[in-house]
Write a protein that holds these residues in place. Structure first.
Motif, PDB file in Angstrom:
ATOM      1  N   LYS A 249       1.032  -1.099  -0.164  1.00 19.49           N
ATOM      2  CA  LYS A 249      -0.073   0.133  -0.080  1.00 19.49           C
ATOM      3  C   LYS A 249       1.041   1.352   0.134  1.00 19.49           C
ATOM      4  CE  LYS A 249      -3.635  -2.172   2.850  1.00 19.49           C
ATOM      5  NZ  LYS A 249      -4.271  -2.593   4.204  1.00 19.49           N
ATOM      6  N   LEU A 250       2.209   1.372  -0.316  1.00 21.15           N
ATOM      7  CA  LEU A 250       3.006   2.307  -0.226  1.00 21.15           C
ATOM      8  C   LEU A 250       3.342   2.849  -1.098  1.00 21.15           C
ATOM      9  CD1 LEU A 250       5.833   0.532   2.048  1.00 21.15           C
ATOM     10  CD2 LEU A 250       3.844   1.472   2.773  1.00 21.15           C
ATOM     11  N   SER A 251       1.923   3.044  -2.323  1.00 16.49           N
ATOM     12  CA  SER A 251       2.148   3.664  -3.428  1.00 16.49           C
ATOM     13  C   SER A 251       1.032   5.288  -3.475  1.00 16.49           C
ATOM     14  CB  SER A 251       1.617   2.864  -4.884  1.00 16.49           C
ATOM     15  OG  SER A 251       0.819   2.389  -4.191  1.00 16.49           O
ATOM     16  N   SER A 252       0.282   4.873  -2.013  1.00 10.64           N
ATOM     17  CA  SER A 252      -0.028   5.900  -1.361  1.00 10.64           C
ATOM     18  C   SER A 252       0.601   7.138  -0.427  1.00 10.64           C
ATOM     19  CB  SER A 252      -1.677   5.279  -0.778  1.00 10.64           C
ATOM     20  OG  SER A 252      -2.216   6.209  -0.001  1.00 10.64           O
ATOM     21  N   ALA A 253       0.191   8.080  -0.790  1.00  9.47           N
ATOM     22  CA  ALA A 253       1.388   8.816   0.095  1.00  9.47           C
ATOM     23  C   ALA A 253       0.682   9.280   1.187  1.00  9.47           C
ATOM     24  CB  ALA A 253       0.861  10.219  -0.243  1.00  9.47           C
ATOM     25  N   LYS A 254      -0.786   8.856   1.602  1.00  5.96           N
ATOM     26  CA  LYS A 254      -1.051   8.605   2.717  1.00  5.96           C
ATOM     27  C   LYS A 254      -0.901   7.619   3.769  1.00  5.96           C
ATOM     28  CE  LYS A 254      -6.034   8.922   5.177  1.00  5.96           C
ATOM     29  NZ  LYS A 254      -5.927   7.380   5.925  1.00  5.96           N
ATOM     30  N   LYS A 255      -1.298   6.108   2.946  1.00  4.37           N
ATOM     31  CA  LYS A 255      -0.332   5.360   3.368  1.00  4.37           C
ATOM     32  C   LYS A 255       1.067   5.610   3.684  1.00  4.37           C
ATOM     33  CE  LYS A 255      -4.667   2.777   3.573  1.00  4.37           C
ATOM     34  NZ  LYS A 255      -5.033   2.210   5.349  1.00  4.37           N
ATOM     35  N   LEU A 256       2.267   6.073   2.882  1.00  2.00           N
ATOM     36  CA  LEU A 256       3.207   6.286   3.306  1.00  2.00           C
ATOM     37  C   LEU A 256       3.811   6.389   4.802  1.00  2.00           C
ATOM     38  CD1 LEU A 256       6.504   5.210   2.778  1.00  2.00           C
ATOM     39  CD2 LEU A 256       5.710   7.791   0.602  1.00  2.00           C
TER      40      LEU A 256
ATOM     41  N   ALA B 158      14.336  -9.376  15.818  1.00  2.00           N
ATOM     42  CA  ALA B 158      14.267 -10.547  14.955  1.00  2.00           C
ATOM     43  C   ALA B 158      12.944 -10.397  14.030  1.00  2.00           C
ATOM     44  CB  ALA B 158      15.417 -11.357  14.971  1.00  2.00           C
ATOM     45  N   GLU B 159      12.568 -10.675  15.119  1.00  2.00           N
ATOM     46  CA  GLU B 159      10.911 -10.835  14.210  1.00  2.00           C
ATOM     47  C   GLU B 159      10.452  -9.445  14.373  1.00  2.00           C
ATOM     48  OE1 GLU B 159       6.273 -12.384  16.342  1.00  2.00           O
ATOM     49  OE2 GLU B 159       8.388 -12.628  17.280  1.00  2.00           O
ATOM     50  N   PHE B 160      10.853  -8.625  15.110  1.00  2.00           N
ATOM     51  CA  PHE B 160      10.231  -7.448  14.418  1.00  2.00           C
ATOM     52  C   PHE B 160      10.538  -6.936  13.315  1.00  2.00           C
ATOM     53  CE2 PHE B 160      10.389  -2.564  14.838  1.00  2.00           C
ATOM     54  CZ  PHE B 160       9.187  -2.055  14.986  1.00  2.00           C
ATOM     55  N   SER B 161      12.302  -7.245  13.321  1.00  2.00           N
ATOM     56  CA  SER B 161      12.708  -6.565  11.244  1.00  2.00           C
ATOM     57  C   SER B 161      10.983  -7.618  10.465  1.00  2.00           C
ATOM     58  CB  SER B 161      13.989  -7.569  11.713  1.00  2.00           C
ATOM     59  OG  SER B 161      15.078  -6.366  12.859  1.00  2.00           O
ATOM     60  N   SER B 162      11.107  -8.045  10.595  1.00  2.00           N
ATOM     61  CA  SER B 162      10.586  -9.058   9.824  1.00  2.00           C
ATOM     62  C   SER B 162       9.277  -8.784   9.129  1.00  2.00           C
ATOM     63  CB  SER B 162      10.564 -10.484  10.320  1.00  2.00           C
ATOM     64  OG  SER B 162       8.921 -10.576  10.878  1.00  2.00           O
ATOM     65  N   TYR B 163       8.812  -7.561  10.172  1.00  2.00           N
ATOM     66  CA  TYR B 163       7.357  -6.977  10.339  1.00  2.00           C
ATOM     67  C   TYR B 163       7.577  -6.031   8.920  1.00  2.00           C
ATOM     68  CZ  TYR B 163       5.518  -9.731  14.187  1.00  2.00           C
ATOM     69  OH  TYR B 163       5.708 -10.585  14.798  1.00  2.00           O
ATOM     70  N   THR B 164       9.117  -5.211   8.394  1.00  4.85           N
ATOM     71  CA  THR B 164       9.311  -4.378   7.931  1.00  4.85           C
ATOM     72  C   THR B 164      10.253  -4.746   6.844  1.00  4.85           C
ATOM     73  OG1 THR B 164      10.817  -3.801   9.412  1.00  4.85           O
ATOM     74  CG2 THR B 164       9.003  -2.241  10.065  1.00  4.85           C
ATOM     75  N   ALA B 165      10.375  -5.625   7.201  1.00  7.56           N
ATOM     76  CA  ALA B 165      10.627  -6.391   5.516  1.00  7.56           C
ATOM     77  C   ALA B 165      10.971  -6.061   4.379  1.00  7.56           C
ATOM     78  CB  ALA B 165      11.355  -7.421   5.579  1.00  7.56           C
ATOM     79  N   TYR B 166       9.057  -5.920   4.310  1.00  8.37           N
ATOM     80  CA  TYR B 166       8.778  -5.144   3.099  1.00  8.37           C
ATOM     81  C   TYR B 166       8.759  -4.326   2.322  1.00  8.37           C
ATOM     82  CZ  TYR B 166       5.599  -3.319   5.407  1.00  8.37           C
ATOM     83  OH  TYR B 166       4.149  -2.104   6.219  1.00  8.37           O
ATOM     84  N   PHE B 167       9.128  -2.887   3.514  1.00  7.91           N
ATOM     85  CA  PHE B 167       9.418  -1.908   3.648  1.00  7.91           C
ATOM     86  C   PHE B 167      10.282  -1.896   2.220  1.00  7.91           C
ATOM     87  CE2 PHE B 167      11.469   2.363   3.906  1.00  7.91           C
ATOM     88  CZ  PHE B 167      10.607   3.644   4.340  1.00  7.91           C
ATOM     89  N   VAL B 168      11.562  -1.891   2.267  1.00  6.93           N
ATOM     90  CA  VAL B 168      12.846  -1.210   1.389  1.00  6.93           C
ATOM     91  C   VAL B 168      12.016  -2.203  -0.109  1.00  6.93           C
ATOM     92  CG1 VAL B 168      14.985  -1.776   0.353  1.00  6.93           C
ATOM     93  CG2 VAL B 168      14.028  -0.735   3.007  1.00  6.93           C
ATOM     94  N   PRO B 169      12.292  -2.947  -0.245  1.00  2.00           N
ATOM     95  CA  PRO B 169      11.937  -4.018  -1.384  1.00  2.00           C
ATOM     96  C   PRO B 169      10.764  -3.172  -2.233  1.00  2.00           C
ATOM     97  CG  PRO B 169      12.332  -5.490  -0.021  1.00  2.00           C
ATOM     98  CD  PRO B 169      12.582  -3.990   1.098  1.00  2.00           C
ATOM     99  N   GLU B 170       9.433  -2.889  -1.220  1.00  2.00           N
ATOM    100  CA  GLU B 170       8.215  -1.749  -1.684  1.00  2.00           C
ATOM    101  C   GLU B 170       8.626  -1.468  -2.467  1.00  2.00           C
ATOM    102  OE1 GLU B 170       3.317  -0.499  -0.512  1.00  2.00           O
ATOM    103  OE2 GLU B 170       4.704  -2.880  -0.478  1.00  2.00           O
TER     104      GLU B 170
ATOM    105  N   SER C 193      13.820  -9.652  -2.429  1.00  2.00           N
ATOM    106  CA  SER C 193      12.586  -9.689  -2.873  1.00  2.00           C
ATOM    107  C   SER C 193      11.765  -9.332  -1.418  1.00  2.00           C
ATOM    108  CB  SER C 193      12.666 -10.876  -3.276  1.00  2.00           C
ATOM    109  OG  SER C 193      13.076 -11.965  -1.984  1.00  2.00           O
ATOM    110  N   ARG C 194      10.950  -9.181  -1.389  1.00  2.00           N
ATOM    111  CA  ARG C 194      10.211  -9.129  -0.382  1.00  2.00           C
ATOM    112  C   ARG C 194      10.815 -10.957   0.746  1.00  2.00           C
ATOM    113  NH1 ARG C 194       3.701  -8.236   0.658  1.00  2.00           N
ATOM    114  NH2 ARG C 194       3.887  -9.633   2.995  1.00  2.00           N
ATOM    115  N   GLU C 195      10.263 -11.647  -0.118  1.00  2.00           N
ATOM    116  CA  GLU C 195      10.198 -12.630   0.767  1.00  2.00           C
ATOM    117  C   GLU C 195      11.693 -12.821   1.217  1.00  2.00           C
ATOM    118  OE1 GLU C 195       7.137 -12.593  -1.914  1.00  2.00           O
ATOM    119  OE2 GLU C 195       9.199 -12.235  -2.151  1.00  2.00           O
ATOM    120  N   MET C 196      12.907 -12.484   0.754  1.00  3.62           N
ATOM    121  CA  MET C 196      13.878 -13.177   1.158  1.00  3.62           C
ATOM    122  C   MET C 196      14.341 -12.207   2.394  1.00  3.62           C
ATOM    123  SD  MET C 196      15.377 -15.771   0.106  1.00  3.62           S
ATOM    124  CE  MET C 196      16.822 -14.949   0.474  1.00  3.62           C
ATOM    125  N   GLU C 197      13.931 -10.654   2.345  1.00  2.00           N
ATOM    126  CA  GLU C 197      14.596 -10.158   3.172  1.00  2.00           C
ATOM    127  C   GLU C 197      13.597 -10.589   4.347  1.00  2.00           C
ATOM    128  OE1 GLU C 197      16.238  -7.276   3.750  1.00  2.00           O
ATOM    129  OE2 GLU C 197      16.241  -6.511   1.264  1.00  2.00           O
TER     130      GLU C 197
END
Length: 599
Positions: free
Chosen positions: A51-58, A104-116, A154-158
Motif C-alpha cells: 500500500k506504500l504507493s499511497s502517500a497517505k499510507k506511506l 529479529a521477529e520485529f524486523s521481519s514485520y518491516t522487511a517489505y518496506f525497502v523492496p516495496e 525480494s520481500r520474501e528474502m528480506e
C-alpha cells in the motif's frame, strides 16, 4: 598471609556511582508491560504491505514504524544495560533473551518496506513528498534506499534474512557470555605482594606496572587463560565471519568489505589506503619500540613491556570527582555549552562508574533516541581511566547533540564517524596535560601517553584491520581457519608491526581471541581513521577558536542526515585522502623527537 582483594558485588556499589537506568523503566514489571504492548502493536506494521504507493499510507506507515522502533530500542537498551551491570544476574539475562530474538521477529514485520520502495514507479516518491510536505524529511532516506537497489532482496528474502538475524548473531553472544560471565583468570600478586584477582577490568593497570614481574605475570595468566579456550573462541569467531560473508554474498556485494562500507558511501579504497599508509610508515613504530627499549634499560623488550610508561613517576590515585575536573579543564576549548552538557551527564546519572563482580568489562557509551546516552566504565583511579572518561563522554555528547538536533530517522551516526568525537576529547585532554605540565618527568610520562594513544589507536587498530582483511578473504576463498591458523596470522602481524627489536612472546599469539570488536566486521579501522579526523579537529579547535568549535559542533549535530565522508568534509576534514593519517604519523614522529629531547 596477605588478604586477597576481592571485587565488590553490585549491591555493594553506592547508588550515586550507578547509572540511572530507572529513568528508562522504573522496574522490570514496567519493562514487561511495555514489551507486551510492543508485541501487541507491532504486527500492525504488516498491514501496510503493498500500500506504500499511497502517500497517505506511506506517511501512516513511517509514523507507526518510528513509534514502535523507538519503543523497541528503549526495551533493548534497558535490558542490555541491566544485564551488563552483572552478567551473572539471571533475571536481567532473561530480559535480553526475550528482547533480542523478538527484535529479529520485529524486523521481519518491516522487511517489505525497502523492496516495496524500490518497486515504486519513478516519480511516485517525489509526488508523495509534494502531496504531504511532512514526507520531505525522508528525502535523504529514500535516496539512500534507491542507491542500494542492487543489494536489496525480494520481500520474501528480506523477511527470511530478518527472521534469522538472531541466529546469525549467536557467535557474538556466545563469545560475550564465555569471556564476561564464565571465564576467570585466577589471582596474581601485585607490587605490594597482595594477592589480587585478575580481571579484564584491572589487567590494564597491571600491564602498565613498573614492576616487570607483575606485568609479566598478568600477561601470561591472561593470555594462557584464553589459550585454554582457543578452539572454542576460534570457532565462534570464524562462525561470525562466515555469517557476515554469507550476508554480503546474499546481498550481491563483491565481498564482505564492500558490504560493510558501501551502504555509507565509503569507497573500499579508504580502507585499503589506510592499511597501505600505515605499512609505508611502519618504521616509525619500529623506532618507538627501539627508543622504548633504551629508555627502559632493557636488554630485551617483550610484548608485556609495551604499555609500561618510559619514566618512573609516582602512581597517582585519582578520585572520580577529580577525574571530572581534569577532563573538563582539558575540554575547555570546546566552550561553555559543551561543558554544561558534560555536567548534565554527570548530574543526571549517565555514568556507571566502578567495576563490580560480573560487570561487563571495558567501557562504552550506549543509549537510544529516547534515553540518556549512558556510559559504562570500570573506573580504577588511574590517569588512563581519566582518558577513558573523556573518550566515552565524547561519544555520549555526540549522541546528545545529534538526538537533540535531528529527527529520529537521522538520530544516530554511522560507524565511520563513531569514534571521532570520543577521540577528539582524548586528543584535547592529552594536549592540555602536556602543554601545562612543568615537571620534566611528568611531561615525559605524558608524551609517552600520547605516543601510546597513537600507537594503540592508529598502528594497533590498523594491524587489527589487516587481520580482518586476511581472515575474511581466507574464508571467502573457502579456506579453513583453525585456532593455530589464527595464532600464526596474529604472530606474523606482530612481528611485522613491532620489528626485529621486539621479542614477540608466544602468549601474544592468542590475543585475537580477546578482541570483541572482531564480531563487528570491519569496525576497528575506524578507530584509526577516527583518530586521524579527531587530530585534525583538535588542531583546528586549538588554533581556530570559536569558528572551529562551531564547525565541529555542526559535525556533532549532523548525525545520519548525510554520508559520513561528506559530513567530515563539510566540517573541514577530507578522509578520501591519506593526509589526515599522514599528519597523525607526523605528530607521532614529533612526539618521538620530543621524547629524545627530554631525556
Amino acid at each position: 598471609m596477605s588478604e586477597v582483594l576481592k571485587l565488590r558485588n553490585r549491591d555493594e556499589i553506592e547508588a550515586e556511582s550507578k547509572w540511572k537506568v530507572e529513568k528508562i523503566y522504573a522496574s522490570v514489571k514496567e519493562w514487561e508491560e511495555d514489551f507486551d504492548k510492543l508485541k501487541e502493536e507491532a504486527p500492525k506494521l504488516k498491514e501496510f504491505a503493498g500500500k506504500l504507493s499511497s502517500a497517505k499510507k506511506l506517511k501512516e506507515y513511517l509514523d507507526l514504524e518510528e513509534k514502535l522502533s523507538r519503543k523497541a530500542e528503549k526495551l533493548m537498551v534497558y535490558a542490555h544495560l541491566r544485564s551488563h551491570e552483572d552478567t551473572t544476574n539471571a533475571e536481567f539475562q532473561a530480559l535480553t533473551n526475550k528482547i533480542d530474538p523478538y527484535l529479529a521477529e520485529f524486523s521481519s514485520y518491516t522487511a517489505y518496506f525497502v523492496p516495496e520502495i524500490l518497486s515504486l514507479e519513478e516519480g511516485v516518491l517525489d509526488k508523495a513528498m509534494e502531496d504531504i510536505p511532512e514526507l520531505k524529511i525522508y528525502k535523504f532516506l529514500f535516496e539512500g534506499i534507491l542507491k542500494e537497489k542492487p543489494h536489496v532482496l525480494s520481500r520474501e528474502m528480506e523477511e527470511f534474512m530478518a527472521s534469522v538475524s538472531d541466529c546469525l548473531g549467536a557467535p557474538e553472544s556466545i563469545f560475550s557470555m564465555l569471556t564476561n560471565a564464565d571465564m576467570v583468570f585466577g589471582n596474581i600478586k601485585d607490587e605490594n605482594g597482595n594477592e589480587v584477582e585478575l580481571t579484564e577490568g584491572n589487567y590494564s593497570n597491571f600491564i602498565r606496572s613498573k614492576d616487570r614481574r607483575v606485568r609479566e605475570d598478568a600477561f601470561k595468566l591472561l593470555f594462557n587463560t584464553y589459550k585454554g579456550f582457543e578452539n572454542t573462541i576460534a570457532t565462534s569467531l570464524t562462525s561470525s565471519i562466515k555469517s557476515f560473508n554469507f550476508k554480503a554474498k546474499a546481498r550481491n556485494y563483491k565481498n564482505a568489505l564492500e558490504a560493510s562500507l558501501k551502504p555509507n558511501d565509503i569507497d573500499v579504497n579508504v580502507y585499503y589506503n589506510a592499511v597501505e599508509t600505515i605499512n609505508n610508515n611502519i618504521k616509525s613504530l619500529h623506532r618507538y619500540v627501539d627508543l622504548k627499549k633504551k629508555l627502559l634499560g632493557l636488554d630485551e623488550i617483550h610484548m608485556y613491556d609495551l604499555y609500561v610508561p618510559v619514566v618512573d613517576i609516582e602512581k597517582e590515585h585519582i578520585e572520580f570527582n577529580n577525574a571530572i575536573d581534569i577532563v573538563k579543564t582539558g575540554l575547555k576549548p570546546l566552550g561553555e555549552e559543551y561543558l554544561n552538557i558534560f555536567d548534565e551527564g554527570v548530574r543526571e546519572g549517565w555514568i556507571d562508574i566502578y567495576e563490580n563482580k560480573g560487570k561487563r568489562g571495558g567501557a562504552y557509551s550506549w543509549g537510544s533516541y529516547d534515553t540518556m546516552p549512558y556510559v559504562l566504565l570500570n573506573y580504577n583511579y588511574d590517569i588512563n581511566d581519566v582518558s577513558t572518561l573523556a573518550h566515552e563522554m565524547g561519544h555520549s555528547i555526540h549522541s546528545y547533540y545529534t538526538r537533540n538536533t535531528q529527527p529520529y530517522v537521522y538520530g544516530d551516526y554511522t560507524l565511520f564517524v563513531a569514534e571521532v568525537a570520543s577521540t577528539t576529547n582524548e586528543v584535547l585532554l592529552i594536549h592540555h596535560l602536556i602543554e601545562n605540565e612543568k615537571d620534566k618527568k611528568k611531561k615525559l610520562y605524558l608524551v609517552n601517553q600520547e605516543l601510546e594513544q597513537i600507537r594503540a589507536t592508529v598502528f594497533r587498530q590498523l594491524m587489527f584491520a589487516e587481520f580482518e582483511l586476511i581472515t575474511h578473504e581466507s574464508l571467502e576463498k573457502g579456506e579453513a581457519l583453525t585456532a593455530k591458523d589464527l595464532n600464526d596470522i596474529w604472530h606474523k602481524l606482530n612481528v611485522k608491526y613491532f620489528g626485529q627489536k621486539m621479542k614477540v612472546d608466544e602468549e601474544i599469539d592468542i590475543e585475537w581471541a580477546r578482541i570483541p570488536h572482531f564480531y563487528s566486521d570491519f569496525y576497528v579501522y575506524q578507530y584509526a581513521t577516527g583518530y586521524a579526523a579527531a587530530s585534525a579537529f583538535a588542531k583546528a579547535i586549538l588554533e581556530g577558536g570559536e569558528e572551529a568549535v562551531e564547525k565541529y559542533k555542526g559535525f556533532l549535530k549532523t548525525g545520519g542526515a548525510d554520508y559520513p565522508i561528506n559530513t567530515l568534509k563539510t566540517a573541514g576534514v577530507d578522509m578520501t585522502t591519506s593526509m589526515p593519517l599522514e599528519a597523525t604519523i607526523a605528530r607521532f614522529n614529533e612526539l618521538l623527537d620530543m621524547l629524545e629531547e627530554l631525556i
